[in-house]
Design a protein around this motif. Structure first.
Motif, short mmCIF file in Angstrom:
data_model
loop_
_atom_site.label_atom_id
_atom_site.label_comp_id
_atom_site.label_asym_id
_atom_site.label_seq_id
_atom_site.Cartn_x
_atom_site.Cartn_y
_atom_site.Cartn_z
N LEU A 1 -14.80 94.48 6.82
CA LEU A 1 -13.70 94.08 5.93
C LEU A 1 -13.01 95.35 5.43
CD1 LEU A 1 -12.66 91.21 4.85
CD2 LEU A 1 -13.85 91.77 2.74
N ASP B 1 -14.40 93.35 18.92
CA ASP B 1 -15.34 92.26 18.72
C ASP B 1 -16.77 92.79 18.82
OD1 ASP B 1 -17.02 89.93 19.12
OD2 ASP B 1 -15.15 88.85 19.45
N ALA B 2 -17.56 92.51 17.82
CA ALA B 2 -18.93 93.04 17.78
C ALA B 2 -19.74 92.61 19.00
CB ALA B 2 -19.63 92.60 16.50
N TYR C 1 -26.37 88.41 17.20
CA TYR C 1 -26.51 89.72 16.56
C TYR C 1 -27.98 90.04 16.32
CZ TYR C 1 -21.49 89.15 15.64
OH TYR C 1 -20.14 88.95 15.77
N GLY D 1 -19.23 93.77 10.67
CA GLY D 1 -18.33 93.10 9.70
C GLY D 1 -18.08 94.00 8.50
N ASP E 1 -19.00 86.85 11.59
CA ASP E 1 -18.95 85.41 11.88
C ASP E 1 -20.36 84.82 11.99
OD1 ASP E 1 -18.97 87.25 14.04
OD2 ASP E 1 -18.48 85.67 15.47
N TYR F 1 -16.15 97.83 1.58
CA TYR F 1 -16.90 97.81 0.31
C TYR F 1 -18.41 97.98 0.56
CZ TYR F 1 -18.46 96.47 -4.33
OH TYR F 1 -19.06 96.47 -5.56
N SER F 2 -18.98 97.13 1.41
CA SER F 2 -20.43 97.26 1.68
C SER F 2 -20.74 98.55 2.41
CB SER F 2 -20.94 96.05 2.48
OG SER F 2 -20.19 95.88 3.66
N HIS G 1 -8.02 95.09 8.46
CA HIS G 1 -9.19 95.37 7.64
C HIS G 1 -9.68 96.79 7.93
CE1 HIS G 1 -10.22 90.75 7.54
NE2 HIS G 1 -9.06 91.04 6.98
N GLU H 1 -15.72 96.33 13.24
CA GLU H 1 -14.78 95.40 12.62
C GLU H 1 -13.74 94.96 13.63
OE1 GLU H 1 -14.38 93.68 9.64
OE2 GLU H 1 -12.67 92.91 10.78
N ARG H 2 -13.50 93.66 13.69
CA ARG H 2 -12.60 93.09 14.70
C ARG H 2 -11.13 93.16 14.26
NH1 ARG H 2 -13.99 86.97 16.08
NH2 ARG H 2 -13.43 86.70 13.91
N HIS I 1 -16.21 90.25 0.22
CA HIS I 1 -17.14 91.38 0.22
C HIS I 1 -18.41 91.01 -0.54
CE1 HIS I 1 -15.87 91.78 -3.92
NE2 HIS I 1 -14.63 91.74 -3.50
N VAL I 2 -19.47 91.78 -0.33
CA VAL I 2 -20.70 91.55 -1.10
C VAL I 2 -20.42 91.79 -2.59
CG1 VAL I 2 -22.27 92.14 0.81
CG2 VAL I 2 -21.54 93.94 -0.78
N ASP J 1 -22.85 90.90 8.68
CA ASP J 1 -22.01 90.19 7.70
C ASP J 1 -20.68 89.78 8.34
OD1 ASP J 1 -21.23 89.08 5.29
OD2 ASP J 1 -20.66 91.00 4.38
N1 SAH Z 1 -19.40 93.46 4.84
C1 SAH Z 1 -18.10 93.33 4.17
C2 SAH Z 1 -17.55 91.94 4.27
C3 SAH Z 1 -17.37 91.47 5.69
S1 SAH Z 1 -16.41 90.01 5.77
C4 SAH Z 1 -18.30 93.68 2.69
O1 SAH Z 1 -19.24 93.16 2.10
O2 SAH Z 1 -17.52 94.47 2.15
C5 SAH Z 1 -16.52 89.66 7.48
C6 SAH Z 1 -15.75 90.62 8.37
O3 SAH Z 1 -16.23 90.43 9.69
C7 SAH Z 1 -14.23 90.37 8.41
O4 SAH Z 1 -13.54 91.56 8.13
C8 SAH Z 1 -13.99 89.91 9.84
O5 SAH Z 1 -12.75 90.37 10.36
C9 SAH Z 1 -15.15 90.55 10.59
N2 SAH Z 1 -15.54 89.85 11.81
C10 SAH Z 1 -15.67 88.53 12.01
N3 SAH Z 1 -16.07 88.27 13.27
C11 SAH Z 1 -16.23 89.47 13.88
C12 SAH Z 1 -16.64 89.88 15.18
N4 SAH Z 1 -16.99 88.98 16.11
N5 SAH Z 1 -16.67 91.19 15.46
C13 SAH Z 1 -16.34 92.11 14.53
N6 SAH Z 1 -15.96 91.79 13.28
C14 SAH Z 1 -15.89 90.50 12.96
#
Ligand code: SAH
Ligand code: MG
Length: 215
Positions: free
Chosen positions: A67, A117-118, A146, A65, A139, A70-71, A94, A89-90, A40-41, A137
């Motif tokens: 997770l 998947d985003a 993105y 993204g 992959d 948190y962010s 999470h 979120e994928r 997380h951040v 935030d």
């Molecule tokens: N922003 C969060 C941290 C994200 S970590 C924070 O700061 O609290 C990265 C997250 O992206 C992970 O949970 C992972 O499962 C997700 N992720 C990775 N590739 C993805 C995709 N293609 N589509 C959606 N989510 C994805």
């Protein structure tokens, strides 16, 4: 700034300005217990997002993204009561934890959590654009993709934020077999080349790329 100096500076900043309440702390602590990766951040980075979204008067934000949320929590609290975050979120585990914590923090009505998947979900939310801000935030090799979506779906004056601009310093390595670093370099070059955007990088924590849509 040396690494120890940067750490000391983060502590200084945190003590001064960063008000991390018990919900945010709980997300960090419980995600350790649940074996969720600690990526997380930082509190200071979450606060930076919060600060910038308030500057923008943001009401409609997309997060790629989530997770454990948190962010997302920092982001949502920067919005007015009619503001909305669409959070992508994928990983269903999470997303489950994030959903629980949005409920506990009383934020559920302002966050729409989409699991998948985003790259597939983003086109489905385009009809709801323009957005005030997009926080990227997930992959790193998909950051360029993105970016294309974000710049097309932002209002003029809106902003893109992207975490891990520095990748622990790997961003400055020469070209090689580091897919994440290569994705991040392409992402940065695309921002630089896009006349609709003004780009910058804030070297706080692991780095936050920021880009303002000016045209
Ligand atoms: N922003 C969060 C941290 C994200 S970590 C924070 O700061 O609290 C990265 C997250 O992206 C992970 O949970 C992972 O499962 C997700 N992720 C990775 N590739 C993805 C995709 N293609 N589509 C959606 N989510 C994805
Ligand atoms: Mg990150």
């Amino acid at each position: 700034m040396t690494a120890p100096m940067h750490d000391a500076f983060l502590t200084y900043l945190r003590d001064l300005f960063v008000d991390e309440d018990e919900h945010l702390q709980q997300i960090r602590l419980e995600s350790i217990e649940r074996g969720i990766p600690q990526i997380h951040v930082l509190p200071e980075e979450g606060y930076l997002l919060h600060f910038m979204l308030r500057m923008l008067n943001a009401r409609h934000v997309v997060e790629i993204g989530v997770l454990a949320g948190y962010s997302t929590t920092w982001i949502t609290r920067a919005l007015p009561s009619d503001g909305r975050v669409i959070a992508l979120e994928r990983n269903p585990e999470h997303a489950d934890m994030a959903r629980e914590y949005f409920l506990k923090a009383g934020l559920s009505d302002r966050i729409e959590l989409l699991v998948g998947d985003a790259t597939e979900l983003l086109p489905t939310i385009s009809p709801r654009s323009p957005f005030d801000a997009v926080f990227i935030d997930a992959d790193k090799d998909s950051y360029p993709l993105y970016l294309d979506w974000a710049v097309d779906n932002l209002r003029i004056g809106g902003m893109i934020f992207a975490h891990n601009a520095l990748l622990g310093g790997r961003i400055l390595d020469g070209p090689g077999h580091d897919g994440a670093a290569e994705g991040m370099r392409i992402f940065h070059r695309k921002i630089a080349a896009d006349t609709r955007l003004l780009g910058n990088i804030i070297t706080l924590g692991d780095g936050m790329t920021i880009a303002l849509r000016i045209a």
